[in-house]
Design a protein around this motif. Structure first.
Motif, PDB file in Angstrom:
ATOM      1  N   GLU A  10       0.859  -1.190   0.000  1.00  0.00           N
ATOM      2  CA  GLU A  10       0.000   0.000   0.000  1.00  0.00           C
ATOM      3  C   GLU A  10       0.893   1.237   0.000  1.00  0.00           C
ATOM      4  O   GLU A  10       1.937   1.257   0.666  1.00  0.00           O
ATOM      5  N   ASP A  11       0.485   2.251  -0.741  1.00  0.00           N
ATOM      6  CA  ASP A  11       1.242   3.492  -0.750  1.00  0.00           C
ATOM      7  C   ASP A  11       1.213   4.134   0.635  1.00  0.00           C
ATOM      8  O   ASP A  11       0.193   4.100   1.337  1.00  0.00           O
ATOM      9  N   GLY A  12       2.348   4.720   1.032  1.00  0.00           N
ATOM     10  CA  GLY A  12       2.434   5.311   2.359  1.00  0.00           C
ATOM     11  C   GLY A  12       1.439   6.430   2.600  1.00  0.00           C
ATOM     12  O   GLY A  12       0.961   6.614   3.727  1.00  0.00           O
ATOM     13  N   PHE A  13       1.115   7.203   1.543  1.00  0.00           N
ATOM     14  CA  PHE A  13       0.103   8.248   1.697  1.00  0.00           C
ATOM     15  C   PHE A  13      -1.246   7.656   2.093  1.00  0.00           C
ATOM     16  O   PHE A  13      -1.965   8.194   2.940  1.00  0.00           O
ATOM     17  N   ALA A  14      -1.586   6.529   1.471  1.00  0.00           N
ATOM     18  CA  ALA A  14      -2.859   5.876   1.780  1.00  0.00           C
ATOM     19  C   ALA A  14      -2.857   5.339   3.211  1.00  0.00           C
ATOM     20  O   ALA A  14      -3.867   5.418   3.921  1.00  0.00           O
ATOM     21  N   LEU A  15      -1.718   4.793   3.622  1.00  0.00           N
ATOM     22  CA  LEU A  15      -1.603   4.298   4.999  1.00  0.00           C
ATOM     23  C   LEU A  15      -1.757   5.444   5.992  1.00  0.00           C
ATOM     24  O   LEU A  15      -2.481   5.322   6.991  1.00  0.00           O
TER      25      LEU A  15
END
Length: 220
Positions: free
Chosen positions: A58-63
């Motif tokens: 998962e992209d860190g921004f989404a996390l």
């Protein structure tokens, strides 16, 4: 003892950060996926999160968005290879408390972590480092000598900051490489000597003294 969660999928970087923070007196846990990171961040056991953006699942921004979406206010410092202004703005507006790009100097990461933890605890971190007529403003990233502003590159600034934070200590080339150039340093490089020369050219020949056979120390 503050607890730090490191969410980083590159083992070499995670190990470097964990070893450094452990040596600095922190309790550290490293995970390599967003799924693990979310579960750990939600546990309430951590005082701060160091977050990579390029995670495998998962992209860190989404996390970060998911973490903040639950009302979790744990301080988050993004540590990533994405260095564009757009990414920095997206990270800070998305709920990160700070944003650092790789390659990075460990001392700068440590200083930012300590500053964030002190801010959360209601304490104060000095924002200006001084030694004799030399001063370094950590917020504006400006240096001055006897009241006169001196332009320093980002790496020169971090090297000088490292000396100012350790005013009585002799620092070896290996220590300076690790702290200023970070995990990506080459032990055989002469880059420290080159940048010490740059500092001497801009701030005077005695700003950093050579301790033969040992390394360098901040001058009198």
């Amino acid at each position: 003892m503050a607890s730090i969660l490191v969410i980083e999928d590159e083992a070499r970087i995670a190990s470097f950060v964990v070893k450094g923070l452990t040596a600095a007196g922190f309790s550290c846990t490293a995970v390599s996926t967003a799924a693990e990171g979310f579960d750990h961040a939600q546990s309430g056991h951590f005082d701060l999160v160091v977050l990579d953006l390029g995670l495998p699942d998962e992209d860190g921004f989404a996390l970060l968005d998911r973490i903040r979406g639950t009302g979790n206010t744990v301080p988050v410092i993004i540590l990533t290879a994405r260095g564009s202004a757009a990414d920095t703005v997206a990270g800070l507006e998305g709920g990160a408390d700070d944003y650092m790009t790789k390659p990075f100097g460990f001392d700068e990461l440590l200083a930012r972590i300590r500053l964030r933890l002190r801010t959360e605890a209601g304490g104060a971190e000095p924002t200006v480092l001084r030694h004799g007529g030399l001063s370094l403003d950590l917020r504006s990233r400006r240096a001055s000598l006897d009241g006169v502003s001196v332009d320093l590159s980002a790496r020169e600034f971090t090297l000088l900051e490292t000396f100012l934070r350790n005013p009585e200590q002799v620092l070896s080339r290996e220590q300076l490489l690790s702290r200023v150039w970070g995990y990506d340093f080459d032990p055989g490089s002469n880059v420290v000597d080159v940048y010490v020369r740059y500092l001497r050219q801009k701030l005077g020949a005695t700003v950093v003294t050579t301790v033969r056979g040992m390394g360098y120390r901040l001058g009198a």
